[in-house]
Design a protein around this motif. Sequence first.
Motif, PDB file in Angstrom:
ATOM      1  N   PRO A 159       0.729  -1.264   0.030  1.00 42.63           N
ATOM      2  CA  PRO A 159      -0.205   0.069   0.097  1.00 42.63           C
ATOM      3  C   PRO A 159       0.770   1.291  -0.044  1.00 42.63           C
ATOM      4  O   PRO A 159       1.868   1.334   0.880  1.00 42.63           O
ATOM      5  CB  PRO A 159      -0.777  -0.162   1.430  1.00 42.63           C
ATOM      6  CG  PRO A 159      -0.108  -1.233   2.226  1.00 42.63           C
ATOM      7  CD  PRO A 159       0.465  -2.139   1.042  1.00 42.63           C
ATOM      8  N   ARG A 160       0.517   2.149  -0.632  1.00 40.41           N
ATOM      9  CA  ARG A 160       1.132   3.281  -0.617  1.00 40.41           C
ATOM     10  C   ARG A 160       0.674   4.467   0.109  1.00 40.41           C
ATOM     11  O   ARG A 160      -0.661   4.539   0.625  1.00 40.41           O
ATOM     12  CB  ARG A 160       0.932   4.086  -2.002  1.00 40.41           C
ATOM     13  CG  ARG A 160       1.728   3.175  -3.461  1.00 40.41           C
ATOM     14  CD  ARG A 160       1.113   4.247  -4.585  1.00 40.41           C
ATOM     15  NE  ARG A 160       1.565   5.593  -4.511  1.00 40.41           N
ATOM     16  CZ  ARG A 160       1.637   6.459  -5.635  1.00 40.41           C
ATOM     17  NH1 ARG A 160       0.839   5.984  -6.705  1.00 40.41           N
ATOM     18  NH2 ARG A 160       2.391   7.248  -5.689  1.00 40.41           N
ATOM     19  N   ALA A 176       6.475   9.769   6.032  1.00 40.66           N
ATOM     20  CA  ALA A 176       6.521   8.794   4.735  1.00 40.66           C
ATOM     21  C   ALA A 176       7.454   7.862   5.185  1.00 40.66           C
ATOM     22  O   ALA A 176       7.096   6.504   4.736  1.00 40.66           O
ATOM     23  CB  ALA A 176       6.913   9.656   3.534  1.00 40.66           C
ATOM     24  N   ALA A 177       8.483   8.034   5.798  1.00 43.89           N
ATOM     25  CA  ALA A 177       9.431   7.107   5.964  1.00 43.89           C
ATOM     26  C   ALA A 177       8.918   5.911   6.851  1.00 43.89           C
ATOM     27  O   ALA A 177       9.188   4.738   7.009  1.00 43.89           O
ATOM     28  CB  ALA A 177      10.790   7.664   6.831  1.00 43.89           C
ATOM     29  N   LEU A 184       6.885  -2.250   4.950  1.00 41.97           N
ATOM     30  CA  LEU A 184       7.812  -3.253   4.694  1.00 41.97           C
ATOM     31  C   LEU A 184       7.542  -4.355   5.802  1.00 41.97           C
ATOM     32  O   LEU A 184       7.532  -5.432   5.389  1.00 41.97           O
ATOM     33  CB  LEU A 184       9.199  -2.629   4.754  1.00 41.97           C
ATOM     34  CG  LEU A 184      10.371  -3.616   4.530  1.00 41.97           C
ATOM     35  CD1 LEU A 184       9.977  -4.528   3.082  1.00 41.97           C
ATOM     36  CD2 LEU A 184      11.640  -2.903   4.490  1.00 41.97           C
ATOM     37  N   ALA A 185       7.357  -4.027   7.335  1.00 40.82           N
ATOM     38  CA  ALA A 185       7.211  -4.816   8.162  1.00 40.82           C
ATOM     39  C   ALA A 185       5.932  -5.728   7.724  1.00 40.82           C
ATOM     40  O   ALA A 185       6.140  -6.989   8.020  1.00 40.82           O
ATOM     41  CB  ALA A 185       6.995  -4.235   9.442  1.00 40.82           C
TER      42      ALA A 185
END
Length: 276
Positions: A159-160, A176-177, A184-185
Amino acid sequence: MKRLTLPLLAVLALCGFKPVVPPRADPGPVTLSLIERDQRLELPSYLHRGQYWVAGRQGQPYAVRLRNNSPERVLVVLSVDGLNVISGEVAAPDQTGYVLDPWQSADITGWRKSRQEVAQFVFTDPGNSYADRSGRPDNIGVIGIAVFNEAPRYVVPPPRTPPVARAQSKAQPQAAAEAADRALASVETTGSRIRAPSPAPALGTGHGQREASYSGSTTFERASRLPAQRVDLRYDSERNLVARGIIPAPYPRGERAPQAFPDGFVPDPPGYYGGR
């Protein structure tokens, strides 16, 4: 009893299409070789008029070694004496085969009887070969592979992160980070992965003893109807390959081949007494 783990069987094939493609000499993703199982040695191959040959020995169990030299999965349809080694049908490229993972090497040791067993490949008299005994002797003495690349598989992207309003622009990079780290997790937790796209033949292959050999199943969508690679490997007895001029005749036991450089110095001829 030996236990072998083999590559997965392809259970999804392009049905109803039987292309006939001549063998190609150019290199492809898979290498094919024969292994003498008693001594675990690769049998040498000899190139003769564009065709590779291997010398076998009566009663010798052997394995077909398939090595995937590419970073992608491939489907290998394997034929021995013109028969599919998994189904026993007269071989055609559109049939089922073994799926090799990237860089995987596998030894196929026999005719597949179930997901747990095979009947050993054994060099034998042509009349005792599985092909002849099952009434299909026309292609005894050849082993072949048809190799297919895999069609790209669709992978759901992570998902973005939604855009941030201008008033919060200072916090946007950090937010955003953090969102990317969470995404990612999540991907790692769920296990999702993104993958990068002459004389009469003297030998045939017999239906030998059964042995344990385990293989699962998987789906595989071919990238095209035609194989990306075709390889044929002929085999026969050493005597026949010598008769065909494919391999040099061995010297009889105790007999020595001529040597271009047998010693380091020139000996005196008979009757020579040192005169000038």
